[in-house]
Scaffold this active site. Structure first.
Site, mmCIF file in Angstrom:
data_model
loop_
_atom_site.group_PDB
_atom_site.id
_atom_site.type_symbol
_atom_site.label_atom_id
_atom_site.label_comp_id
_atom_site.label_asym_id
_atom_site.label_seq_id
_atom_site.Cartn_x
_atom_site.Cartn_y
_atom_site.Cartn_z
ATOM 1 N N HIS A 320 -20.079 57.401 1.331
ATOM 2 C CA HIS A 320 -20.177 56.579 0.126
ATOM 3 C C HIS A 320 -18.958 57.026 -1.062
ATOM 4 O O HIS A 320 -18.285 58.023 -1.245
ATOM 5 C CB HIS A 320 -21.413 56.497 -0.467
ATOM 6 C CG HIS A 320 -22.278 55.348 -1.358
ATOM 7 N ND1 HIS A 320 -21.349 55.483 -2.972
ATOM 8 C CD2 HIS A 320 -22.259 54.222 -0.611
ATOM 9 C CE1 HIS A 320 -21.751 54.594 -2.880
ATOM 10 N NE2 HIS A 320 -22.545 53.846 -2.475
ATOM 11 N N ASP A 378 -26.267 51.698 4.242
ATOM 12 C CA ASP A 378 -26.030 50.646 5.476
ATOM 13 C C ASP A 378 -25.955 50.845 6.770
ATOM 14 O O ASP A 378 -26.250 50.322 7.107
ATOM 15 C CB ASP A 378 -24.329 50.102 4.933
ATOM 16 C CG ASP A 378 -24.347 49.713 3.042
ATOM 17 O OD1 ASP A 378 -25.204 49.519 2.677
ATOM 18 O OD2 ASP A 378 -23.142 50.403 2.263
#
Length: 443
Positions: A320, A378
């Site tokens: 991320h 995600d």
């Protein structure tokens, strides 16, 4: 750059005394250092241009605080995400999406009576103006649901004229409640339209997440019962996506709002930004990647490609931009993912089996551990949505449903900030210097 010295002033705001080497000569420059309650301090550069005739240069604004906010705090190095001071893990496990929505928008966790009133307001705003149904007929049947959402959310401002005056606090509250309430209805209608199925009206006897699932999957021909495990899983996903500080779409909402645009237009702008594959489309990209890999036997091949700097292939759903540790939201969804797969009995689904194997390898591989490329939110949300039968084209739509709460909280905070001004980034111009126009025949 010349000397720098830290000085404490009477207001406990440090100042950085800088002597920059400027084209017009050097001169001292005092830059106040502002302290937040948590996180890094910031240099107040508002007077830099006026005093030096220079702008600061920060592509992507990655080193620039664009506003002051009390809503969300992130410490990416430590894997911390707080909403109004409350850890995201506690909110996801112990709260509900509407309670988190109230927290973000109103500023604190509601009392029971406040919560009941908030839920009642949201529940009774979930219906749409009947003429809005006709907007869907203007789209091609194969239109991407996000394209529909950008259009219909912006169109809300054409129907609800009694909540467009942003200077009226009461109208701001009504618009906020309407947006939170109507987003699931709009999203479910976008899904139904793409499937060629009849629209399903919201029901006041269902919770927020139950209502969303019911509007998406029920049919007039038979009764649809919402599985409580799936409803709770969706509620957690909505909580985990509710707000994430000054990301691209939130900044877009704030920038649009700084011009005085109505709240429906601001949220439509946020949806448009969220649509980008580098932002809200990441969980859709996870499923596309899994389909590209195809089978768990091919995982070593793609792991090798991911480690090759010269290969354009990237493992989606790992790492991320903000979190340099395990994404705290992913930790919550890790167990939720297992619960959903267990309930739905999709353990034999090749794509989901592939995902679980990829997760296992990534968590054990020294390369991924060293690079801190842990599975992110995600990765797990994409798997859960896939298992629930939600098509990939709807992943970002559901993200928008959740993030609307954060957008509204950020927009509301900006509207109440007396120091807010219309956004106007500057640039480093590298184009032509002045030149004379040449007639077309002589070019």
């Amino acid at each position: 750059m010349g000397t720098a010295e830290m000085i404490e002033d009477e207001q406990d705001i440090a100042k950085l005394d800088v002597t920059p080497d400027l084209p017009g000569g050097s001169k001292p420059l005092d830059l106040p250092i502002l302290q937040g309650t948590m996180g890094p301090s910031v240099l107040d550069i508002r007077k830099v241009y006026a005093e030096t005739d220079c702008f600061t240069f920060d592509p992507g604004f990655t080193s620039t605080a664009s506003c002051e906010s009390k809503i969300t705090f992130i410490d990416g190095d430590k894997g911390v995400l707080l909403h109004r001071g409350y850890p995201i893990e506690e909110l996801a496990e112990q709260s509900s999406f509407l309670e988190v929505a109230s927290l973000l928008i109103e500023g604190d966790l509601p009392t029971q009576s406040q919560y009941d009133a908030f839920v009642n307001d949201i529940t009774h705003h979930s219906m749409l103006h009947e003429q809005l149904r006709g907007f869907y007929d203007g789209f091609r049947r194969d239109a991407h649901p996000m394209a529909i959402m950008v259009g219909v959310v912006g169109a809300l401002s054409a129907f609800y004229h009694d909540s467009l005056d942003i200077s009226d606090e009461k109208q701001r509250i009504i618009a906020s409640h309407r947006l939170v309430a109507k987003m699931p209805t709009l999203a479910a209608m976008a899904y139904k339209y793409s499937m060629g199925q009849p629209f399903v009206y919201p029901r006041n006897d269902l919770s927020y997440s139950e209502n969303l699932l019911h509007m998406m999957f029920s049919m007039p021909t038979e009764e649809y019962k919402v599985d409580p495990v799936l409803a709770r899983a969706l509620d957690k996903i909505l909580i985990l996506h509710a707000d994430h500080e000054q990301n691209a779409s939130t900044s877009t909402v704030r920038l649009a709002g700084s011009s005085g645009a109505n709240p429906f237009a601001c949220i439509a702008a946020g949806i448009a930004c969220l649509w980008g594959p580098a932002h809200g489309g990441a969980n859709e990209a996870v499923l596309n990647m899994l389909e590209e890999i195809g089978h768990k036997d091919r995982i070593p091949e793609f792991i090798k490609r991911a480690k090759d700097k010269d290969d354009p292939f990237r493992l989606m759903g790992f790492g991320h931009r903000v979190y340099k540790n395990y994404d705290p939201r992913a930790q919550v969804l890790h167990n939720t993912c297992k619960e959903v797969l267990s309930v739905l009995g999709h353990q034999d689904d090749p794509l989901l089996e592939l995902a679980q194997e990829l997760e296992k390898i990534a968590l054990e591989d020294p390369y991924f551990i060293e690079k801190k490329l842990y599975p992110n939110v995600d990765f797990y949300s994409g798997i859960i949505f896939k298992a629930m039968g939600i098509p990939t084209s709807m992943f970002t739509v559901l993200f928008a449903v959740a993030r609307t709460v954060g957008w509204i909280a950020q927009w509301k905070e900006m509207m109440e900030d007396p120091s807010q001004r219309i956004g106007r980034p500057r640039q480093l111009y590298t184009g032509h210097t002045p030149r004379s126009f040449v007639e077309r025949a002589k070019r």
